[in-house]
Enzyme design. Structure first.
Site, PDB file in Angstrom:
ATOM      1  NE  ARG A   1      -3.641  -2.168   2.705  1.00 30.93           N
ATOM      2  CZ  ARG A   1      -3.426  -3.320   3.343  1.00 30.93           C
ATOM      3  NH1 ARG A   1      -2.238  -3.510   3.940  1.00 30.93           N
ATOM      4  NH2 ARG A   1      -4.346  -4.276   3.399  1.00 30.93           N
TER       5      ARG A   1
ATOM      6  CE  LYS B   1      -7.909  -1.162   5.414  1.00 27.58           C
ATOM      7  NZ  LYS B   1      -8.605  -1.241   4.104  1.00 27.58           N
TER       8      LYS B   1
ATOM      9  CG  HIS C   1      -4.867   0.264  -3.878  1.00 26.51           C
ATOM     10  ND1 HIS C   1      -4.137   0.269  -2.721  1.00 26.51           N
ATOM     11  CD2 HIS C   1      -5.797  -0.716  -3.715  1.00 26.51           C
ATOM     12  CE1 HIS C   1      -4.601  -0.644  -1.885  1.00 26.51           C
ATOM     13  NE2 HIS C   1      -5.601  -1.263  -2.465  1.00 26.51           N
TER      14      HIS C   1
ATOM     15  NE  ARG D   1      -3.017  -3.856  -1.204  1.00 25.63           N
ATOM     16  CZ  ARG D   1      -2.612  -4.654  -0.215  1.00 25.63           C
ATOM     17  NH1 ARG D   1      -1.322  -4.890  -0.051  1.00 25.63           N
ATOM     18  NH2 ARG D   1      -3.467  -5.237   0.593  1.00 25.63           N
TER      19      ARG D   1
ATOM     20  CG  HIS E   1      -6.458  -9.147   1.708  1.00 23.48           C
ATOM     21  ND1 HIS E   1      -6.634  -9.578   0.416  1.00 23.48           N
ATOM     22  CD2 HIS E   1      -6.237  -7.807   1.627  1.00 23.48           C
ATOM     23  CE1 HIS E   1      -6.525  -8.556  -0.416  1.00 23.48           C
ATOM     24  NE2 HIS E   1      -6.276  -7.473   0.297  1.00 23.48           N
TER      25      HIS E   1
ATOM     26  CE1 TYR F   1      -6.513  -7.760  -6.508  1.00 17.41           C
ATOM     27  CE2 TYR F   1      -6.567  -8.977  -4.445  1.00 17.41           C
ATOM     28  CZ  TYR F   1      -6.394  -7.789  -5.131  1.00 17.41           C
ATOM     29  OH  TYR F   1      -6.120  -6.633  -4.451  1.00 17.41           O
TER      30      TYR F   1
END
Length: 347
Positions: free
Chosen positions: A204, A229, A294, A297, A320, A329
């Site tokens: 990120r 995050k 982003h 990424r 995640h 994805y």
């Protein structure tokens, strides 16, 4: 950075003028806001007069409407609770501001008397009537749920507070050829290394800018991403190619505190300047897609999936919490889709 905002008229249209000392980071930030314009005549940037922009730049109409004294006290308690739980500054500001708007709407009602019907009414009469975004509505829901489940024990039934239906948007992905062109656009080693590291490790923007030289572990061949995050640490593999680039960069720039520093040693590189680095690369190679950092990424994750990497490993690399987040994805990977033969070919 000191700034002020006020309402102006341009061509008969109400606009919000933003006054600040000349600063490239702020200029880049204003440019990213939808509908922003520069007035050569007034020498000021101005934005559409929307409720969200008024909230963003704290423009309050007169007569000023505020929460009740009880509401203000509860907002302060909520801030203290968030601070004690070490929420980020941006989350504290967002949640407390969202709660302030909600309690302002009910400034003549005791906080203990607010119930689910009031939340529904606020949604219909304030959020929907003012055409505020789904993301703003989500912020309100998050703030209300957290406030009433922690600071205030009232009649609110938390499970019955509904969120806006989540838009099912696919992540934007670049082809490997497009990524290569973008990463090779800059001759500036620092710019090239920053963009390359984002793609090479699926970082990120904030994760890249908070990296420190010691986070590059060349012996183990990994980069350590600290407090990403959700305040989670994780590691990502360093390819030999990106490691060579990082070594050349380190010799040339000799960073001190942060791996990528701004104009002054010890200060991290600006996130808005980093976005400008990408924009310059896109302009150089003639790519007109609205590419953001982003996208690199997203492309990292999709290209890993297409090369056969297990989805569980991709989840770990991206940091995640849920596998469902990573599964998106699979909807943009072209590996299987390209093997499907269209019936049109048989006509």
């Amino acid at each position: 950075m000191n700034w002020k905002a006020k309402l102006i008229k341009r061509g008969g249209e109400s606009r919000i003028a933003i006054y600040f000392e000349k600063n490239q980071d702020w200029i880049d930030r204003i440019k990213e806001l939808e509908g922003s314009r520069w007035s050569q005549t007034l020498g000021v940037w101005h934005l559409p007069d929307t409720l969200e922009n008024r909230m963003l730049f704290r423009i309050i109409e007169t007569p000023i409407k505020l929460p009740s004294a009880e509401g203000i006290a509860h907002i302060e308690k909520f801030k203290c609770w968030l601070l004690s739980r070490r929420y980020s500054d941006s989350t504290i500001a967002t949640y407390s501001e969202a709660l302030r708007y909600f309690l302002t709407f009910y400034n003549e009602k005791a906080v203990a008397e607010i119930n689910n019907d009031d939340v529904i009414r606020y949604n219909n009469e304030y959020i929907l009537n003012n055409k505020l975004s789904g993301s703003f509505q989500n912020q309100i829901v998050n703030a209300i749920k957290l406030f009433f489940s922690t600071v205030r024990d009232t009649k609110i039934e938390l499970d019955k507070i509904h969120r806006p239906k989540r838009e099912k948007l696919l992540p934007n992905v670049l082809s490997k050829e497009e990524v290569k062109i973008i990463l090779n656009a800059h001759s500036n080693l620092k710019h090239k290394t920053m963009l390359s590291l984002i793609y090479a490790c699926g970082l990120r923007r904030s994760e890249l800018l908070h990296l420190k030289p010691a986070d590059i572990d060349s012996k183990r061949g990994v980069v350590v991403i600290r407090q990403g995050k959700g305040k989670k640490d994780r590691i990502a593999p360093l390819s030999d190619k990106i490691l060579v680039m990082l070594r050349d960069y380190y010799v040339a720039h000799k960073p001190t505190t942060y791996l990528f520093e701004g104009k002054f040693n010890g200060e991290p590189y600006s996130e808005y300047s980093l976005q400008s680095v990408l924009k310059q690369a896109l302009q150089k190679v003639g790519i007109t897609k609205p590419v953001t950092l982003h996208w690199l990424r997203h492309s990292f994750a999709t290209h890993l999936l297409e090369s056969g990497t297990d989805l569980r490993y991709i989840q770990e690399l991206l940091g995640h919490n849920s596998s469902k987040t990573t599964e998106i994805y699979t909807h943009v990977s072209t590996k299987s889709i390209q093997q499907i033969k269209s019936p049109f070919d048989d006509l």
